[in-house]
Every structure is written in structure tokens, then in C-alpha cells.
Design a protein around this motif. Sequence first.
Motif, PDB file in Angstrom:
ATOM      1  N   THR A 242       8.389   1.884   5.230  1.00  0.00           N
ATOM      2  CA  THR A 242       7.700   1.338   4.072  1.00  0.00           C
ATOM      3  C   THR A 242       6.498   2.201   3.738  1.00  0.00           C
ATOM      4  O   THR A 242       6.058   3.015   4.559  1.00  0.00           O
ATOM      5  N   GLU A 243       5.980   2.022   2.535  1.00  0.00           N
ATOM      6  CA  GLU A 243       4.780   2.738   2.114  1.00  0.00           C
ATOM      7  C   GLU A 243       3.564   1.818   2.054  1.00  0.00           C
ATOM      8  O   GLU A 243       2.452   2.293   1.819  1.00  0.00           O
ATOM      9  N   THR A 244       3.750   0.516   2.247  1.00  0.00           N
ATOM     10  CA  THR A 244       2.675  -0.438   1.955  1.00  0.00           C
ATOM     11  C   THR A 244       2.467  -1.417   3.099  1.00  0.00           C
ATOM     12  O   THR A 244       3.377  -1.691   3.893  1.00  0.00           O
ATOM     13  N   GLN A 267      -1.868   1.369   1.002  1.00  0.00           N
ATOM     14  CA  GLN A 267      -0.895   2.450   1.049  1.00  0.00           C
ATOM     15  C   GLN A 267      -0.961   3.196   2.381  1.00  0.00           C
ATOM     16  O   GLN A 267      -2.044   3.544   2.853  1.00  0.00           O
ATOM     17  N   ARG A 270       0.171   9.573   3.900  1.00  0.00           N
ATOM     18  CA  ARG A 270       1.194  10.571   4.152  1.00  0.00           C
ATOM     19  C   ARG A 270       0.520  11.908   4.410  1.00  0.00           C
ATOM     20  O   ARG A 270      -0.495  12.225   3.796  1.00  0.00           O
TER      21      ARG A 270
END
Length: 283
Positions: A242-244, A267, A270
Motif C-alpha cells: 500500500t501507499e497509505t 503517504q 518512497r
Amino acid sequence: VVPNALPTPNSHMDIALGDFESIGGLVRRSISITPTLEVYAGRDGTYYGVGSPLAAYGAVGRPLLPSAALPVNAPPGWEPRGVLFLGATLEQVMETNPVVTRPVTDTARPTPALDAMLGWYPARLFTLNRVGEIPRLSATFAWLNARTRELRLLHNVELDITYAREINNDYSPPRILSASVRPEGPLGVYAEVEVEDREGPVRQVYLSLVTGEQVISYPLERDPNDVTGLRWVGFLEEVPRTETYLVQAVDAGGNVTLATGKGDYLQIERPFHQLYLPLVLRQ
């Protein structure tokens, strides 16, 4: 549209209550809720509610979302103070046309536009309402993205209600000062959160990963190398991609705070990848 009154527990919600337990210096009780969500399509749009008649709630200018109010009891000498949102399965409904609540007046007025700046609404799905003789859990079973009109319906919700002694006068939740999560290896993440509480010690901190299909929470631990005592860390292996995420913290008084991204989820960081280009020399 006027929202219906919030219901008490009935056949439209499966509710399982755990025992009162002392965990990490806190008295807690687990609650599992599986609501029956039904859809209503009207002239002004579509909204979901709990059971039939449909129970939904929305403040003026906000979307109607499936909601309920459930009574919360406590052991003698204790009272409920906070709600930890630990997990749920999510059902995505794309590009919805939500009903937006408008004020009741003598003359008909157009439905107000939904403010895209709301982002994911509401920020807090589960709160305690201590007004009145019986405290109640105010539960909303959907998130709506006001920018994209994506709706995420919640099923199989897992909560913990936290309690404090009635003589405990600490009603101030802890403050989450910072939070960062970054990938570690192919399947893991490393989380680092700083939490402050001036009324007493912080008892627990949770990282809640949010995907399109589920919310799943992981407890963090105090950083033994942090002299300030504010930092909580955790390396989590084999977590969902996931990103969140969300962050929650609970103090010794049972008060719970939730950190989100002001209309969006937080967030995951990355890594920054540098791109090296060939050097071309010109005369």
C-alpha cells in the motif's frame, strides 16, 4: 435530505463483544461489527445506509454516509474514553453520485456542491459521545473521497474501546508530532512515530495500513535508543502492499488520537532514485 435518527443495535448489525481486559496498563474491550449496508437511489443522488429503514447521517454540505450510534457500557467505577480503529475489510464503489445534506427551509433549495477539499471524509469514522446518561459509540461505515467520488464501504470492523477510572481527570489525548513509514526489503516497512503527552505516559501506538481492500493495524514499540522517550518504532515484515496509512496513539487515561493527512491518508515514503545521464562534451 434529512438524515434518519441513528439506530440502536438491531438485526441490521452483527455485533460481537469481547471481555474487559487489561492490556498494556489499559482496560479495553474489543468490539466486532458487521453492518448490513443497503443502497438508496434518489433524485439527488445515491447513498448507503444501515439496514431498513436506511440510517445515514451527514452534516450540512457533507455527504450522507451509513452511520449508527451504539450504547457503550463500562465496569463499575470505570468510564469509556476512546476508540481504537484496528481493522476492517473495504468494498470500493467507484465514481458515486453522493447525496449531500442541505438545510431544511420553507423553500426548496438546490443541493449544495460537495467541497473537493474535504478529500477522504470523514477523517474519524469512530468516536465516543459521552453526552447524556449512556455513552454511545458514533460509527460511520464508509469513507468518501470528495475529489474522485470513490466510496469505500466498511465491513467486518474491529474496534477496541478504552476505559479509565472515573476519578481520572485526564481527558486530553496525546499529540502525534511526526510520523514516517518507508519500505524495507521486498515485503516490509519501517515505521517511526513521535508522540507527546503532557498529562501522563503514552501507552500504545498503532500503525494502520490502508489498502483498497482492507485496514490492518500493527502495534509499535518504544525506541530504546531515544533519550526523549517520544519515539515509537517498528519493522513490519510481509505487510500488504500500500501507499497509505494512519497512526493512532492512546495514553494512560484511555484517550485516543488519530493522525491523518488533512483530507488524505498519510503517504508512505518512497526512496529517491537518481537518474544518471551520459556526459556529452561539446567544443
